[in-house]
Every structure is written in structure tokens, then in C-alpha cells.
Write a protein that holds these residues in place. Structure first.
Motif, PDB file in Angstrom:
ATOM      1  N   ALA A  38      -8.037   1.940  -1.180  1.00 33.38           N
ATOM      2  CA  ALA A  38      -7.692   0.585  -1.458  1.00 33.38           C
ATOM      3  C   ALA A  38      -6.321   1.104   0.062  1.00 33.38           C
ATOM      4  O   ALA A  38      -6.537   2.301   0.731  1.00 33.38           O
ATOM      5  N   ASP A  39      -5.686   0.340   0.196  1.00 30.01           N
ATOM      6  CA  ASP A  39      -4.904  -0.117   1.682  1.00 30.01           C
ATOM      7  C   ASP A  39      -3.447   0.379   1.536  1.00 30.01           C
ATOM      8  O   ASP A  39      -2.317   0.655   1.746  1.00 30.01           O
ATOM      9  N   PHE A  40      -2.742  -0.676   0.123  1.00 26.19           N
ATOM     10  CA  PHE A  40      -0.942   0.479  -0.797  1.00 26.19           C
ATOM     11  C   PHE A  40      -1.641   0.801  -1.897  1.00 26.19           C
ATOM     12  O   PHE A  40      -2.838   0.164  -3.162  1.00 26.19           O
TER      13      PHE A  40
ATOM     14  N   THR B  80       6.656  -6.111   2.449  1.00 28.78           N
ATOM     15  CA  THR B  80       5.972  -4.942   2.606  1.00 28.78           C
ATOM     16  C   THR B  80       4.417  -4.776   2.839  1.00 28.78           C
ATOM     17  O   THR B  80       4.463  -4.740   3.943  1.00 28.78           O
ATOM     18  N   ILE B  81       3.854  -5.571   1.915  1.00 26.05           N
ATOM     19  CA  ILE B  81       2.330  -5.344   2.441  1.00 26.05           C
ATOM     20  C   ILE B  81       2.491  -6.540   3.545  1.00 26.05           C
ATOM     21  O   ILE B  81       1.381  -5.940   4.370  1.00 26.05           O
ATOM     22  N   GLU B  82       3.387  -7.635   4.049  1.00 28.38           N
ATOM     23  CA  GLU B  82       2.628  -8.554   4.821  1.00 28.38           C
ATOM     24  C   GLU B  82       3.279  -7.873   5.595  1.00 28.38           C
ATOM     25  O   GLU B  82       2.496  -7.928   7.431  1.00 28.38           O
ATOM     26  N   THR B  83       3.933  -6.916   5.878  1.00 30.47           N
ATOM     27  CA  THR B  83       4.359  -6.375   7.708  1.00 30.47           C
ATOM     28  C   THR B  83       3.063  -5.273   7.926  1.00 30.47           C
ATOM     29  O   THR B  83       3.025  -4.750   9.120  1.00 30.47           O
TER      30      THR B  83
ATOM     31  N   LYS C 233      -3.313  -4.349   7.655  1.00 28.41           N
ATOM     32  CA  LYS C 233      -4.157  -4.003   8.464  1.00 28.41           C
ATOM     33  C   LYS C 233      -5.459  -4.861   8.490  1.00 28.41           C
ATOM     34  O   LYS C 233      -6.248  -4.891   9.556  1.00 28.41           O
ATOM     35  N   LYS C 234      -5.403  -5.670   7.178  1.00 33.15           N
ATOM     36  CA  LYS C 234      -6.823  -6.715   7.156  1.00 33.15           C
ATOM     37  C   LYS C 234      -6.323  -7.610   6.664  1.00 33.15           C
ATOM     38  O   LYS C 234      -4.971  -7.731   5.900  1.00 33.15           O
ATOM     39  N   ASP C 235      -6.888  -8.954   6.326  1.00 28.26           N
ATOM     40  CA  ASP C 235      -6.027 -10.502   5.698  1.00 28.26           C
ATOM     41  C   ASP C 235      -6.187 -10.271   3.939  1.00 28.26           C
ATOM     42  O   ASP C 235      -4.883 -10.569   3.781  1.00 28.26           O
TER      43      ASP C 235
ATOM     44  N   MET D 172       1.469 -10.614  -7.142  1.00 31.22           N
ATOM     45  CA  MET D 172      -0.085 -10.854  -6.255  1.00 31.22           C
ATOM     46  C   MET D 172      -1.180 -11.613  -6.039  1.00 31.22           C
ATOM     47  O   MET D 172      -2.320 -11.989  -5.659  1.00 31.22           O
ATOM     48  N   LYS D 173      -1.574 -11.769  -8.243  1.00 28.93           N
ATOM     49  CA  LYS D 173      -2.262 -12.818  -8.014  1.00 28.93           C
ATOM     50  C   LYS D 173      -1.585 -14.376  -6.917  1.00 28.93           C
ATOM     51  O   LYS D 173      -3.166 -15.074  -7.451  1.00 28.93           O
ATOM     52  N   LYS D 174      -1.026 -14.208  -7.150  1.00 28.13           N
ATOM     53  CA  LYS D 174      -0.614 -15.294  -5.933  1.00 28.13           C
ATOM     54  C   LYS D 174      -0.417 -14.986  -4.006  1.00 28.13           C
ATOM     55  O   LYS D 174      -0.120 -16.100  -3.796  1.00 28.13           O
ATOM     56  N   ALA D 175      -1.113 -14.285  -4.023  1.00 27.71           N
ATOM     57  CA  ALA D 175      -0.975 -13.206  -2.319  1.00 27.71           C
ATOM     58  C   ALA D 175      -2.732 -13.501  -2.523  1.00 27.71           C
ATOM     59  O   ALA D 175      -3.192 -13.401  -3.192  1.00 27.71           O
ATOM     60  N   ASP D 176      -2.342 -13.257  -1.231  1.00 25.85           N
ATOM     61  CA  ASP D 176      -4.204 -12.758  -0.789  1.00 25.85           C
ATOM     62  C   ASP D 176      -4.127 -11.771  -0.595  1.00 25.85           C
ATOM     63  O   ASP D 176      -4.760 -10.492   0.251  1.00 25.85           O
ATOM     64  N   VAL D 177      -4.404 -11.049  -1.669  1.00 20.30           N
ATOM     65  CA  VAL D 177      -4.188  -9.740  -1.705  1.00 20.30           C
ATOM     66  C   VAL D 177      -5.746  -9.260  -3.211  1.00 20.30           C
ATOM     67  O   VAL D 177      -5.986 -10.397  -3.606  1.00 20.30           O
TER      68      VAL D 177
END
Length: 325
Positions: free
Chosen positions: A230-232, A157-160, A163-165, A192-197
Motif C-alpha cells: 500500500a502507498d496510502f 492529500t493523496i495527489e500531493t 509517488k506513482k501515477d 476514490m472510485k472516480k480517482a486514478d487509484v
């Protein structure tokens, strides 16, 4: 990947996410991969999204599905090793897991926390015994402390919508009249710790998650401050970890409303559902155009289909190596 219990079972989260996005784009591309294969589903607890999304994903892959509800369809199962079974349980997981493994090719299990004994819940006795005694891959459909399929769906959902990397993602505690497990929040945090956020967790004092999950993560007890930029925004209630299973607060000032969302970067609102409207989140937020909760729920098909696809492909590779196919 031998089992799908937690993010630790995934060798490369970004690679799995890439495969999930491909499934989301074309869910029927592997519609014969699971031909003559069976997905078993065992539910110790009620379910809506998990049950239906699992069945839908299996059908998309050409698999058959067998569902068992413990307590109504099957025997009560004993999970403790060395138990003297002279009380309520009629069969041990040792035999049940071994027998079911002869009927199915992949087995999904859903078993919630009791929220009375923290050590017992965090030892994950039921799931770990199934993993130990089954001879087919085990998929965690939500356990006492983790819900990895939900977290993979959240990542999709977040990847979809990002709007920024490197978007800012806020996991926020919200009030609830019942004591709820930490499973969704624990799992979301470790994924999320494994994701680029940029991950920020916000919760009242006394509601910090287990240290092993929050290590290295910013925890902010001022909710509105956490929301800034926040973006999400992902809302979820969880009961206390330190005062295990207890409700320490039902403070309505933590409900997600339009004023709080106004300080975000036009953030998307997320929740795993089911949600208590005007307790966890105001109607004005969940019904807004920035709410992605329905798509998020739809991505539950994507997450389990991606995992099942991986298990099926591994099985086909093994059979080809053995020249059975």
C-alpha cells in the motif's frame, strides 16, 4: 454544479482536483471573488475542522460568514413533510430554508446519522429537504451517509504525496468504543472510485459498507494482506451497515501499528480526525514522519474553498449574462 451533496454533483472529478491543487498553491488568488457575498453555516452537530475550515475558506474568498447552531441558537426544525407539529419542533425546513436563502448566497449544512433507522438515515431527509426548499446552493458539510468535503481534501492529500501515477490506497476499519456513522468511509470510497487509484477496503466480517458503495471494489477481510504494497493507509471506524449502527467488534488486533505499516510500500498514514490514539492507531504511527493527518486536515480549507469558488464563479457568469454587472 447546482449543489455539493455528493461526488455525483461533480461533472469532472479530475478537473475539480486540478482546481483544488491551484487553490492549495495560492489560496488568496481569488480574495475578492466573494465580496459582498455571505456563506451560511448550519450545524446540527458539533464541529472543529469543518467549522473553522469553512470560515477560513470563506475569508480567503472575501465572503462574510453567518453560523447557526440548531438547538442552541435556533429553533428545532421539522423535516418530515405532512408533519403535525404539536410536539418539539417549532419551525419547518420549508420555511427555514426559504428564509435563510434570502440572507445568504451559499448554505452549508452538517447533520449526522442517528444510527437507529437505516432507511431514514440513507434517505438523507434533512439535507434533501434543504436542497428542495432552498434557493441557493447547498454544501454538504457532512450528512448521515456522506462527507464529500473530507473526501476532496483526502484526494488533494493523496495527489500531493503520491509517488506513482496509480497508487494503492487502503481504507481500513479500526476499532472504536462508540458506534460511528459510515459517512466518511462511504464518501471516500465513491470519490476514490472516480480517482486514478487502486482502492482496497479491509474490515472485519459484518462491517462491509453498503453494496452501492463497494460495487467493483476489492474488499479484503485480512487486514495485513490488504496492507501489502500500500502507498496510502486510511484508517476509519464505522459501525455495522447490515446490523445497522451496532458495534460488533472492538478487536484491538485491528489497531494500526508499526508492524502492519511495515508491510506497506512506506505508506503515508491518513485519518480524518478526531482520532482515538492507541485505539484506532498507535502513537508510533500517527506521530511518525509518514503521518499526514495534519496536512490532511489543513486541506479541508482547500476543499471547501474550491467548492465555494465554483459556486461564486457560476453566479458571476449568470449575472454577466443577464448584464447585471
Amino acid at each position: 454544479m447546482e449543489n455539493f451533496f455528493s461526488v455525483s454533483d461533480v461533472e469532472d472529478v479530475q478537473e475539480l482536483l486540478k482546481k483544488a491543487m491551484e487553490v492549495k498553491k495560492n489560496p488568496l488568488v481569488n480574495k475578492t471573488l466573494g465580496k459582498h457575498k455571505t456563506l451560511g453555516l448550519i450545524f446540527y452537530n458539533s464541529s472543529l475542522r469543518t467549522r473553522i475550515s469553512s470560515q477560513k475558506a470563506a475569508f480567503n474568498l472575501g465572503m462574510d460568514v453567518i453560523t447557526l447552531n440548531i438547538g442552541s441558537d435556533g429553533w428545532q426544525l421539522e423535516s418530515k413533510d405532512g408533519a403535525i407539529m404539536d410536539q418539539g419542533t417549532a419551525e419547518h425546513i420549508k420555511e427555514a430554508a426559504a428564509v435563510i436563502s434570502t440572507y445568504v448566497d451559499v448554505l452549508g449544512i452538517r447533520c449526522f446519522a442517528g444510527l437507529e433507522d437505516r432507511e431514514a438515515d440513507y434517505n438523507e431527509e434533512v439535507l434533501q429537504n434543504f436542497i428542495k426548499h432552498a434557493t441557493v446552493p447547498i454544501v454538504n458539510l457532512e450528512s448521515s451517509t456522506l462527507h464529500p468535503l473530507q473526501s476532496l481534501a483526502d484526494l488533494v492529500t493523496i495527489e500531493t504525496h503520491k509517488k506513482k501515477d496509480r497508487p494503492k490506497v487502503v481504507l481500513t476499519w479500526a476499532p472504536h468504543p462508540r458506534a460511528l456513522p459510515q459517512a466518511v468511509s462511504n464518501s471516500f470510497t465513491e470519490w476514490m472510485k472516480k480517482a486514478d487509484v487502486e482502492l482496497v477496503i479491509t474490515n472485519p466480517e459484518g462491517y462491509d459498507l453498503a453494496p452501492k458503495f463497494t460495487e467493483g471494489v476489492t474488499v479484503e477481510h485480512d487486514q495485513k494482506k490488504a496492507f501489502e504494497g500500500a502507498d496510502f493507509v486510511y484508517a476509519k471506524n464505522w459501525s455495522s451497515y447490515d446490523s445497522y449502527g451496532q458495534i460488533l467488534s472492538t478487536d484491538p488486533s485491528w489497531t494500526i501499528d508499526a508492524d502492519k505499516m511495515a508491510v506497506t510500500n512506506n505508506a503515508k498514514f491518513m485519518h480524518c480526525l478526531p482520532v482515538r490514539r492507541n485505539v484506532v492507531v498507535a502513537d508510533e504511527v500517527i506521530d511518525s514522519e509518514n503521518s499526514v493527518v495534519i496536512e490532511q486536515a489543513g486541506n479541508r480549507v482547500v476543499s471547501i474553498q474550491t467548492v465555494l469558488q465554483e459556486f461564486l464563479k457560476i453566479r458571476w457568469r449568470i449575472l454577466r449574462t443577464l448584464k447585471i454587472l
